[in-house]
Design a protein around this motif. Structure first.
Motif, PDB file in Angstrom:
ATOM      1  N   SER A 348      11.095  14.725 -22.747  1.00 57.91           N
ATOM      2  CA  SER A 348      12.166  13.970 -23.386  1.00 57.91           C
ATOM      3  C   SER A 348      12.819  13.072 -22.338  1.00 57.91           C
ATOM      4  O   SER A 348      13.257  13.555 -21.285  1.00 57.91           O
ATOM      5  CB  SER A 348      13.199  14.933 -23.990  1.00 57.91           C
ATOM      6  N   ASP A 350      15.565   9.711 -21.528  1.00 56.44           N
ATOM      7  CA  ASP A 350      16.589   8.745 -21.928  1.00 56.44           C
ATOM      8  C   ASP A 350      16.212   7.408 -21.295  1.00 56.44           C
ATOM      9  O   ASP A 350      16.087   7.312 -20.066  1.00 56.44           O
ATOM     10  CB  ASP A 350      17.977   9.180 -21.429  1.00 56.44           C
ATOM     11  N   ASP A 353      16.913   0.752 -24.328  1.00 52.90           N
ATOM     12  CA  ASP A 353      16.303   0.333 -25.588  1.00 52.90           C
ATOM     13  C   ASP A 353      15.963  -1.155 -25.526  1.00 52.90           C
ATOM     14  O   ASP A 353      16.703  -2.007 -26.015  1.00 52.90           O
ATOM     15  CB  ASP A 353      17.255   0.627 -26.747  1.00 52.90           C
ATOM     16  N   GLN A 377      10.121   7.504 -30.624  1.00 59.47           N
ATOM     17  CA  GLN A 377      11.218   6.780 -29.986  1.00 59.47           C
ATOM     18  C   GLN A 377      12.332   6.542 -31.002  1.00 59.47           C
ATOM     19  O   GLN A 377      12.075   6.126 -32.128  1.00 59.47           O
ATOM     20  CB  GLN A 377      10.737   5.444 -29.420  1.00 59.47           C
ATOM     21  N   GLU A 378      13.563   6.867 -30.567  1.00 60.78           N
ATOM     22  CA  GLU A 378      14.726   6.654 -31.418  1.00 60.78           C
ATOM     23  C   GLU A 378      15.745   5.831 -30.639  1.00 60.78           C
ATOM     24  O   GLU A 378      16.150   6.206 -29.540  1.00 60.78           O
ATOM     25  CB  GLU A 378      15.339   7.990 -31.847  1.00 60.78           C
ATOM     26  N   ASP A 383      20.782   2.436 -25.553  1.00 55.89           N
ATOM     27  CA  ASP A 383      19.927   3.512 -25.057  1.00 55.89           C
ATOM     28  C   ASP A 383      18.951   3.946 -26.129  1.00 55.89           C
ATOM     29  O   ASP A 383      19.095   3.641 -27.310  1.00 55.89           O
ATOM     30  CB  ASP A 383      20.775   4.717 -24.638  1.00 55.89           C
ATOM     31  N   SER A 385      16.004   7.384 -27.037  1.00 53.07           N
ATOM     32  CA  SER A 385      15.393   8.657 -26.687  1.00 53.07           C
ATOM     33  C   SER A 385      13.894   8.525 -26.897  1.00 53.07           C
ATOM     34  O   SER A 385      13.435   8.124 -27.965  1.00 53.07           O
ATOM     35  CB  SER A 385      15.951   9.775 -27.572  1.00 53.07           C
ATOM     36  N   VAL A 387      10.369  10.616 -26.737  1.00 54.24           N
ATOM     37  CA  VAL A 387       9.739  11.937 -26.676  1.00 54.24           C
ATOM     38  C   VAL A 387       8.233  11.752 -26.607  1.00 54.24           C
ATOM     39  O   VAL A 387       7.644  11.045 -27.439  1.00 54.24           O
ATOM     40  CB  VAL A 387      10.108  12.791 -27.903  1.00 54.24           C
ATOM     41  N   VAL A 415      15.168  14.062 -19.348  1.00 60.73           N
ATOM     42  CA  VAL A 415      16.064  15.089 -19.895  1.00 60.73           C
ATOM     43  C   VAL A 415      15.437  16.475 -19.823  1.00 60.73           C
ATOM     44  O   VAL A 415      16.087  17.449 -19.429  1.00 60.73           O
ATOM     45  CB  VAL A 415      16.440  14.747 -21.352  1.00 60.73           C
TER      46      VAL A 415
END
Length: 425
Positions: A348, A350, A353, A377-378, A383, A385, A387, A415
Motif C-alpha cells: 500500500s 501513498d 495523484d 488506485q484511489e 493524494d 492510494s 495498492v 504505508v
C-alpha cells in the motif's frame, strides 16, 4: 506392577492441572500405562505458596528431586536454565523426560536427544506445540512413511485473538492488546507472543520433525504483529482476505525455509476461520495430501492433557522395555535464508495523484523482476492510494523494490508491505 515414579518440575497453571488429572484419573491411567503412575515429588520455587497441592510432595530442591529414585521427569517450568541442566541430568541417568518447553526444545533438542540416546531414555514433548492438539506425534509417527512438503499454521493463541478481534471490531492493535491483557489472553509482558518469539520456537520444532533436519529458533525468520494496523485489516477485507500470524515451514528442493510473520490469507482458506485463542496447523504431504489439526493451543487443562498423553506413552515403554521415537535428523537439509524465499506481497503506497505515477512505480517493479498481479488506485484531491499485489517473488527482490519505490518523487510513503499466503502464485 511396580509403579512408575514421576517427578514434576513446576506447578503453575499447567502443573496444577497435571497434578489434578493424575489424581482424578489414577485408575484409568494405570490401566492404559500397564502400571500405576505415582507422583513422588513436585519441585517449585516457593513451596509455601502451593496450598492446593499435598505438602509432602513439595520441595524447592529441583536437582535433588531429579536425582532421586524416579523413572520419569515431567517439566512444565519453561525457560532455558536451570531446566536444560536438570533435564540433561535426568536423561543421562536413564530417566525419561516429558517436557512442554518449546523455547528449550527449539534451542537444544539435539543435545537432549543425544543424552537420551546414550542412556536409552525417552524424550517426549507433544505439549510444546499447540497445546492439546495432537500434532507432533502424527508428524513423526503417522506420517513417517510420507514426505511432508509444507506445514503452515496458527500456533500462538494470543496473537490470533488480537488479530481476530481487530478483524471483527475494527479496533486498532494497542486497544485490542489491552483488551487481551484484561481477559487473560496476553501476559503482563506480551513480547514473546506479539513479537513472534513463541511462534518461532514452535516453528523450529515443527520444521525439525517434518523435514528430518535440525532447525533451531535462530534459523527462523521472525516478524511480530505490532505493525499491523486497522487499515491493513480493512485492506485485507476489501480483497476477501484476513490477516493471521503464520508459522510457515516449507521444503524447497534440497533446503527448508522456516518463517513467522503476519500474512493475508483468503477467507476461503481453512485457517481463515480459526478465531479467538484457538490454534490450527495445515499440513501438506505428497501421499496424504492436505491435513488440518485444530483445537485449543494453550491453557492449563488442554496442555496438561498433552503432557499426560506423553506420560502414558513413556510409562508404557518402561513397563514393556520399549523405546519411543528417536531424533530423526538424517536429511540435514540446508536452511534457506529469507531473502531467497518466494511469496506474494500486498503493498500500500501513498502517492501524488498525477499522471505517470503508476508507470514510474511499475518500472521499478519490472527492473527488479517482480511481477505485478493486480493494481488498485484511489484518488483523493492531491493524494492517492496505490495498492499493488504481486506474483510470487524472492524476498530480497521485493525488499530492493520497496526501497527504490520509497525514493520516487511521486511516492509520499510506503504505508505497508504484507505477504500473501494460501493463494496460487
Amino acid at each position: 506392577m511396580k509403579p512408575i515414579k514421576v517427578a514434576l518440575l513446576g506447578c503453575g497453571t499447567v502443573g496444577t492441572q497435571v497434578v489434578r488429572l493424575l489424581d482424578e484419573q489414577a485408575d484409568d491411567l494405570a490401566a492404559r500405562a500397564g502400571a500405576p503412575i505415582e507422583l513422588t515429588g513436585i519441585a517449585v520455587r516457593r513451596p509455601d505458596r502451593h496450598r492446593d497441592v499435598p505438602k509432602d510432595l513439595l520441595t524447592a530442591d529441583a536437582a535433588g528431586l531429579v536425582a532421586s529414585d524416579v523413572d520419569v521427569v515431567v517439566e512444565v517450568i519453561g525457560g532455558i536454565e536451570p531446566v536444560r541442566t536438570l533435564l540433561l541430568d535426568a536423561l543421562r541417568a536413564g530417566k525419561s523426560v516429558v517436557s512442554a518447553n518449546k523455547a528449550l526444545l527449539a534451542e537444544s533438542s539435539g543435545e537432549l536427544f543425544a543424552a537420551a540416546d546414550e542412556s536409552g531414555a525417552d524424550l517426549y514433548f507433544e505439549a510444546a506445540v499447540a497445546g492439546a492438539i495432537p500434532l507432533l506425534r502424527p508428524l513423526r509417527e503417522s506420517l513417517a512413511g510420507d514426505r511432508i512438503t509444507r506445514v503452515m499454521g496458527i500456533v500462538n493463541g494470543t496473537t490470533n485473538y488480537i488479530l481476530s478481534a481487530m478483524d471483527e471490531t475494527g479496533a486498532n492493535y494497542s486497544e485490542t492488546l489491552e483488551e487481551a491483557s484484561r481477559l487473560g489472553y496476553a501476559e503482563a509482558d506480551p513480547t514473546a507472543d506479539v513479537d513472534g518469539y513463541d511462534a518461532a520456537s514452535k516453528a523450529a520444532i515443527l520444521a525439525s520433525i517434518a523435514f528430518h533436519t535440525r532447525v533451531t529458533a535462530n534459523d527462523v525468520y521472525r516478524e511480530g504483529i505490532s505493525a499491523v494496523t486497522s487499515a491493513d485489516i480493512v485492506a485485507a477485507r476489501t480483497l476477501g482476505r484476513t490477516i493471521k500470524l503464520l508459522a510457515i515451514c516449507e521444503r524447497v528442493g534440497d533446503s527448508v525455509a522456516v518463517r513467522v510473520h503476519p500474512a493475508m490469507i483468503p477467507r476461503s482458506h481453512p485457517l481463515a476461520s480459526v478465531g479467538g485463542a484457538f490454534n490450527a496447523v495445515f499440513v501438506e504431504a505428497e501421499a496424504a495430501g492436505q491435513l488440518m489439526f485444530y483445537g485449543q493451543g494453550a491453557g492449563g487443562a488442554p496442555t496438561a492433557s498433552a503432557v499426560l498423553g506423553d506420560l502414558v506413552a513413556v510409562a508404557r515403554n518402561r513397563v514393556h522395555s520399549g523405546r519411543g521415537p528417536r531424533e530423526s535428523a538424517y536429511a540435514a537439509l540446508e536452511v534457506r535464508p529469507i531473502g531467497q524465499v518466494r511469496t506474494r506481497y500486498h503493498l500500500s503506497l501513498d502517492v501524488a495523484d498525477r499522471a505517470g505515477v503508476l508507470a514510474s512505480v511499475a518500472a521499478v517493479f519490472a527492473e527488479h523482476d517482480v511481477s505485478i498481479a493486480a493494481v488498485r488506485q484511489e484518488g483523493r484531491t492531491a493524494d492517492a492510494s496505490l495498492v499493488i499485489v504481486t506474483h510470487a517473488a524472492p524476498d530480497a527482490a521485493l525488499k530492493s523494490t520497496v526501497d527504490k519505490v520509497a525514493g520516487l518523487p511521486a511516492v509520499r510513503e510506503v504505508v505497508s508491505v504484507m505477504r500473501v499466503e494460501g493463494e496460487e502464485s
